[in-house]
Design a protein around this motif. Sequence first.
Motif, short mmCIF file in Angstrom:
data_model
loop_
_atom_site.label_atom_id
_atom_site.label_comp_id
_atom_site.label_asym_id
_atom_site.label_seq_id
_atom_site.Cartn_x
_atom_site.Cartn_y
_atom_site.Cartn_z
N VAL B 103 12.29 31.10 35.87
CA VAL B 103 13.36 30.39 36.56
C VAL B 103 13.74 29.12 35.80
O VAL B 103 14.91 28.79 35.64
N VAL B 104 12.73 28.45 35.28
CA VAL B 104 12.96 27.20 34.55
C VAL B 104 13.71 27.48 33.25
O VAL B 104 14.65 26.76 32.88
N LEU B 105 13.32 28.55 32.57
CA LEU B 105 13.99 28.92 31.31
C LEU B 105 15.43 29.35 31.57
O LEU B 105 16.34 29.01 30.81
N ARG B 107 17.42 28.38 33.87
CA ARG B 107 18.25 27.20 34.12
C ARG B 107 18.64 26.53 32.80
O ARG B 107 19.80 26.22 32.57
N GLY B 108 17.67 26.33 31.93
CA GLY B 108 17.92 25.60 30.69
C GLY B 108 18.78 26.36 29.70
O GLY B 108 19.65 25.78 29.06
N TYR B 109 18.53 27.66 29.57
CA TYR B 109 19.16 28.38 28.44
C TYR B 109 20.26 29.34 28.85
O TYR B 109 20.97 29.86 27.99
N LEU B 112 22.77 26.30 31.78
CA LEU B 112 23.23 25.06 31.15
C LEU B 112 23.49 25.26 29.66
O LEU B 112 23.08 24.47 28.84
N ALA B 113 24.16 26.34 29.31
CA ALA B 113 24.50 26.56 27.91
C ALA B 113 25.95 27.01 27.83
O ALA B 113 26.42 27.76 28.67
N ASP B 114 26.64 26.51 26.83
CA ASP B 114 28.01 26.96 26.62
C ASP B 114 28.05 28.18 25.73
O ASP B 114 28.91 29.02 25.85
N ILE B 115 27.12 28.24 24.78
CA ILE B 115 27.04 29.40 23.89
C ILE B 115 25.61 29.92 23.91
O ILE B 115 24.66 29.17 23.65
N ASN B 116 25.45 31.18 24.25
CA ASN B 116 24.15 31.84 24.14
C ASN B 116 24.41 33.31 23.89
O ASN B 116 24.56 34.10 24.83
N PRO B 122 15.01 31.48 24.23
CA PRO B 122 14.40 31.54 22.90
C PRO B 122 13.06 32.27 22.94
O PRO B 122 12.24 32.02 23.82
#
Lengths: 476, 179
Positions: B103-105, B107-109, B112-116, B122
């Motif tokens: 869940v934490v990952l 949220r972060g990646y 809250l990412a514009d490009i992934n 990761p």
Amino acid sequence: MENRKIIIDPVTRIEGHAKITIDLDENGKVEDAKIHVTQYRGFEKFCEGRIYTEMPAITARTCGICPVSHVIASTKAIDKILCITPPQAGINIRKIINLAQIVQSHALNFFHLSSPDFIYGFDAPKEDRNIFKMMQTHPQMARDGINLRAFGQKIIEELAGKRIHPTGIVAGGVEHKIEQSQKEAILSQIPDMMKIAQGALEFFKTNLHKFQKEIDSFASFPSLFMALTNENRTLEHYDGALCFMDSEGNILKDKINPQDYREFIGEAVEEDSYLKSPYYKPLGYENGMYRVGALARLNIAKTCGTPLADEELKKFKALGGGKPVLNSFYYHYARLIEIIYAIEKIEELLNADETMNENVKVTSKISNLRGVGCSEAPRGTLFHDYQVTKDGIITAVNLIIATGNNNLAMNAGVKQTALAFVDSKNITDGALNRVEAVIRCFDPCLSCSTHALGIVSSKIEVRDHNKKVIQVIDRN
Amino acid sequence: MKKIRLATLWLDGCSGCHMSILDMDEKLIEIAPFIDVVYSPYVDTKEFPKDVDLTIVEGALSTDHDIAMIKKIRENSKLMLALGDCAITGNVSAMKNLFGSDVVLERGYLDLADINESKEYPSKIVPKLLDKVLPLHEVVHVDYFLPGCPTPSDAIYEMLKALIEGREINIHSLTRFGK
Ligand code: SF4
């Protein structure tokens, strides 16, 4: 020969650990190099559901080197949510604490972490490249570094209650006014501290000629720069608006309200690092690489606004011949000028009548459901973006951490340095030390965003393209 | 008085406890002749040496590599000291346990990412996060616990001095949790 990979792990004498890989092509030439940040702490998620008043204390714990920056960005975000502006004395005291942190953090990078390379050279035996060796061979310089860092740390302790994770900066201002005795105690140390700072800058400048190759290849390339700056484009660390400058010195966009940062900054995820890569949105991911921190701030600022720092700024700007300074090696130079600036500014703020006012804090209730706090941390621009319910429960958090802003430039720098120094037929410790040293220029604070560490190993693994280890080089 | 072979290790913490070591200021110069810092973020050794007298650990255990590493380090350390609340209880570093790593990952990646491009978090080269962050003593034997967030520098100084002089010390008088 097959494609190979060199791994430096962990990267040392930076604040936080990371891992570097260097990929070689079939001919053994450096093809690519990258820095991998290897841990993720998850503040953006686990702050959800907390009450907003806890945020400064929790987010301070992202970083023990620049907790003040986090506390300031955090309380500024909350100021926005409460729709309040602290009294002038409260703002001035926050600024003094922020400047004290710049002094201690820059002193740490210069004396404790980087100067062994300047004193002993990048090719010195690795047992010698540390502050403990410096205590033996250059005791006065080591003592100076310890004293300068302590000067900053003690101001934080005096005015904000604690050196690390201070509690005295709060929404609406600060907890305590400055006492006359505190003011005098700080002022009395300023002449000595200025002497140390100027001595360090002199030492750096007289030794610069030894490092021409490093200056040319340590992340020396065109990029954009971002920093907070105020209306006259004087140096600013606490407030102001965001400004983007290109490598020719043209202003791409300024007067950006930090509340609107998301229109201008995008974040990209790479699969082999926990550190995201911010970029300037209008130019896209490929072209939007920018640098932040002392180098960016001095490139963007026209003046520092304090006499001694301004004299040095003029000489610094001459390095770029009227254009921005593009060599990341000069981050060290820029930080030393900022120390001088910070000491002058602390003195100026302490002597301002308004600073001594008893009224240092205002309070209010929640009026906005979102607030962005932005400040210049030692390493660059820092954003805290909070959303809350009307009862003050945090529902969403986004943090853009100073060091993260430099991720693209650090990677480009690692590659440039590897290309210049790493010879696959004769991989020397000095060459690998330089690949780490380019990262040290940026003074990254990886603990902030993610905090990193890798497998403990002095071994450099040379791997083929299937990640199979085909050769091991032991740095011991 | 013998020279102590000292290692300091930084796991999942904020570096504040390591900064507190430096906050000894001049006292650092005073004790430097009696210690040999053989492994630390402050020196350039990359491999953990053998026969370390004391290893000071900041931070909790939060990746698969942390676990492998700390076991190896324990074997090579005569004494181990857990420095600060993260190493001792997990503290702020363990707050993500409330949600779990995925869940934490996410949220972060992802959020809250514009490009992934891969639409994943990761996973190449970087170590895998444990689903629960663990305090040090859950995995290895710990000889000393020195709490605080960070541990006050005076407490670190007194502790090191006592070890250098080979005498006992009551650390409870020096610090407490959350201080
Ligand atoms: S105990 Fe506190 S100061 Fe020490 S690493 Fe953890 S959060 Fe940082």
